[in-house]
Design an enzyme around this catalytic site. Structure first.
Site, short mmCIF file in Angstrom:
data_model
loop_
_atom_site.label_atom_id
_atom_site.label_comp_id
_atom_site.label_asym_id
_atom_site.label_seq_id
_atom_site.Cartn_x
_atom_site.Cartn_y
_atom_site.Cartn_z
N SER A 36 0.81 -1.22 0.00
CA SER A 36 0.00 0.00 0.00
C SER A 36 0.84 1.27 0.00
O SER A 36 0.35 2.33 -0.39
CB SER A 36 -0.95 0.01 1.21
OG SER A 36 -0.22 -0.17 2.42
N ASP A 318 -2.88 8.21 7.85
CA ASP A 318 -3.84 7.33 8.53
C ASP A 318 -3.06 6.48 9.53
O ASP A 318 -1.97 6.86 9.95
CB ASP A 318 -4.65 6.50 7.53
CG ASP A 318 -3.81 5.54 6.70
OD1 ASP A 318 -2.62 5.32 7.04
OD2 ASP A 318 -4.32 4.98 5.70
N HIS A 321 -0.01 4.80 7.10
CA HIS A 321 0.65 5.43 5.96
C HIS A 321 0.98 6.89 6.24
O HIS A 321 0.25 7.58 6.92
CB HIS A 321 -0.25 5.33 4.73
CG HIS A 321 -0.70 3.93 4.44
ND1 HIS A 321 -1.94 3.46 4.85
CD2 HIS A 321 -0.06 2.90 3.84
CE1 HIS A 321 -2.04 2.19 4.49
NE2 HIS A 321 -0.92 1.82 3.87
#
Length: 347
Positions: A36, A318, A321
């Site tokens: 991600s 978040d 990340h």
């Protein structure tokens, strides 16, 4: 931070996001594999909780919420920009025929070295599957630029930069998640790192077989300091057990990359150190900028809620990340580390 890296960050900030450097890129193509931290839309149509194609993700990106797990650009975007590519490297899921000559992004949120990593989250494109997707790209290139010759395509690929960022989820969504996985029961951290590196080495060797020669391999990050992992371990400080396991993984990775380079003729493997700290300008380091959902994936933003206003002061966007501001720094450092690939006169 070096003056060179500061200059690179200034360059990124001063250019537009829609049109980068109006000259030929420094390498003919750039291929991205990872999780991600690099994903730019490959998970959008998967049945998975690992998605970022909704606001407030992308609030500072010109195209909005594209599937990047950030408020704006990620590290791969910044590297592509500094390499001089006119556009961002497209995700495999939507890459058009003519785009793949300049590179493809195969990264997928929740992806791991191990196939089973993050299976509790639903769909994700593990490293082995990303390799399969790259093989599909190569077959397309045979018809597109190779005139039916695989050898011509491989000559093209020999000149490209490959970044592969794997390992984070094998700890976040495997080893340190005993609710779903038994790896921490079956293996010590050292044993698990050894198993991961053995498989990772085979995967990188397969990329070499496909034509890759220039490898930039980021180490796994210090995920014990992410807000989501601290919450999982019910502490307000970095989780030493997690970071200790990451240190073992990275140490074995450095050794393995040296062994691969000596074994695979013509290859060059550059290890990209994970960041260990940032300037005091990022004064919010223990909580995310967006409000965290309790019903979607762990650590992800609540859909459509307004995030913090002072995003440039936040380390984390978040629960897992980082913000675009951090990506500017990490991307500039990665680009500088990869300089032997684009500064060399023999491409």
């Amino acid at each position: 931070m070096s003056s060179f890296v500061q200059a690179l960050i200034s360059m990124v900030l001063s250019t537009t996001l829609l049109c980068f450097v109006r000259s030929a890129p420094q390498v003919p193509c750039y291929f991205i594999f990872g999780d991600s931290s690099m994903d730019n839309g490959n998970n959008n149509h998967l049945v998975t909780t690992a998605k970022a194609n909704y606001p407030p993700y992308g609030i500072d990106f010109p195209n909005g919420s594209t599937g990047r797990f950030s408020n704006g650009r990620n590290t791969a975007d910044v590297v592509a920009q500094l390499l001089g590519f006119e556009n961002f490297i497209p995700p495999f899921a939507t890459a058009r025929r003519e785009e793949i000559v300049r590179g493809v992004n195969y990264a997928s949120g929740a992806a791991g070295i191990r196939d089973e990593t993050a299976e509790h989250m639903g769909g994700r494109i593990c490293m082995n599957r990303q390799l399969t997707n790259h093989a599909i790209t190569i077959l397309r290139l045979v018809n597109l630029i190779g005139n039916g010759s695989l050898a011509k395509v491989q000559q093209h690929l020999n000149k490209c930069i490959y970044t592969v960022a794997m390992g984070n989820n094998d700890y976040i969504n495997n080893y340190f998640y005993p609710k779903y996985y038994q790896t921490s029961i079956l293996y010590t951290p050292e044993q698990y790192a050894k198993i991961l590196i053995k498989q990772y080495s085979k995967q990188l060797s397969k990329l070499y077989k496909y034509g890759a020669r220039k490898f930039g391999i980021p180490g796994a990050g210090y995920i014990g300091c992410t807000p989501a992992m601290m919450k999982r371990f019910k502490t307000n400080t970095c989780v030493d057990a997690v970071n200790g396991a990451i240190i073992q993984f990275n140490a074995k990775l450095v050794t393995a990359l040296g062994e691969l380079e000596s074994k695979l003729s013509g290859s060059k493997f550059i290890f990209i150190d994970p960041p260990q700290g940032y300037s005091s300008d990022f004064n919010v380091t223990d909580k995310p900028c967006c409000n965290i959902s309790t019903t979607i994936g762990e650590g992800q933003c609540v859909p459509n809620e307004i995030p913090c206003g002072a995003r440039k002061n936040y380390l984390f966007w978040d629960g897992f990340h980082t913000t675009e501001s951090i990506s500017l720094i990490d991307g500039a450092k990665a680009y500088a580390t990869l300089s032997p690939f684009y500064a060399s006169k023999t491409k």
